[in-house]
Scaffold this active site. Sequence first.
Site, mmCIF file in Angstrom:
data_model
loop_
_atom_site.group_PDB
_atom_site.id
_atom_site.type_symbol
_atom_site.label_atom_id
_atom_site.label_comp_id
_atom_site.label_asym_id
_atom_site.label_seq_id
_atom_site.Cartn_x
_atom_site.Cartn_y
_atom_site.Cartn_z
ATOM 1 N N TYR A 1 66.223 -33.212 9.841
ATOM 2 C CA TYR A 1 64.980 -32.723 10.453
ATOM 3 C C TYR A 1 64.791 -31.218 10.234
ATOM 4 O O TYR A 1 64.094 -30.556 10.998
ATOM 5 C CB TYR A 1 64.963 -33.090 11.941
ATOM 6 N N HIS B 1 55.940 -37.085 12.568
ATOM 7 C CA HIS B 1 57.378 -37.225 12.340
ATOM 8 C C HIS B 1 57.819 -36.074 11.457
ATOM 9 O O HIS B 1 57.119 -35.713 10.500
ATOM 10 C CB HIS B 1 57.702 -38.553 11.647
HETATM 11 C C1 DHK Z 1 62.647 -38.522 14.591
HETATM 12 C C2 DHK Z 1 63.662 -39.288 15.050
HETATM 13 O O1 DHK Z 1 64.465 -38.881 16.026
HETATM 14 C C3 DHK Z 1 63.951 -40.592 14.443
HETATM 15 O O2 DHK Z 1 64.417 -41.508 15.395
HETATM 16 C C4 DHK Z 1 62.768 -41.153 13.742
HETATM 17 C C5 DHK Z 1 61.643 -38.971 13.623
HETATM 18 C C6 DHK Z 1 62.105 -40.139 12.835
HETATM 19 C C7 DHK Z 1 61.156 -37.818 12.795
HETATM 20 O O3 DHK Z 1 61.207 -37.841 11.569
HETATM 21 O O4 DHK Z 1 60.685 -36.838 13.402
HETATM 22 O O5 DHK Z 1 63.141 -42.282 13.018
#
Ligand code: DHK
Length: 155
Positions: free
Chosen positions: A33, A110
Amino acid sequence: MTDSTTSSSPPQTVWFLNGPNANLYGLDANKVYGSDSFPTLKARCDAKAASLGLTLHFVQSNWEGQLVDWIQEARGCASGIIINAAGLTYSSVPILDALLSFPGKIIEVHMSNIWRRESFRHHSYISKAADGVIAGLGGDGYEFAIEAMSRLIRR
Ligand code: DHK
């Protein structure tokens, strides 16, 4: 004729809801992320919203019921909801039902491109209620979502 983007308009309120584990962004070893911490993401979003004259409530919970409560609370005071329900995206009928009861605009976001990942991340309940979806652009996508919401609610 009035221009709804001028400072004479009352500020519109947008809730930005973040689901489970979003508080760990920037801390995971694989950096799925990105490297922005959650407080950094919040600061970026607060600054973006302020630049657009929006009042932003940027909140996070690991609890499904808390997210449902916030969506219900937003019904009375918000023009829009931006939501990253994180892992609850793929399972939560209660969050979907709460969103369907919200009369304003909804954008699903996301950090990662969920369609490039495992197949269990390819079906979103949130999308059934969303006006639009932004995925795969990290923190930039969060700012784009605020910009898009600003346009949607001022149309
Ligand atoms: C964030 C999460 O915590 C995951 O569980 C999802 C999402 C995706 C993101 O890409 O922000 O699958």
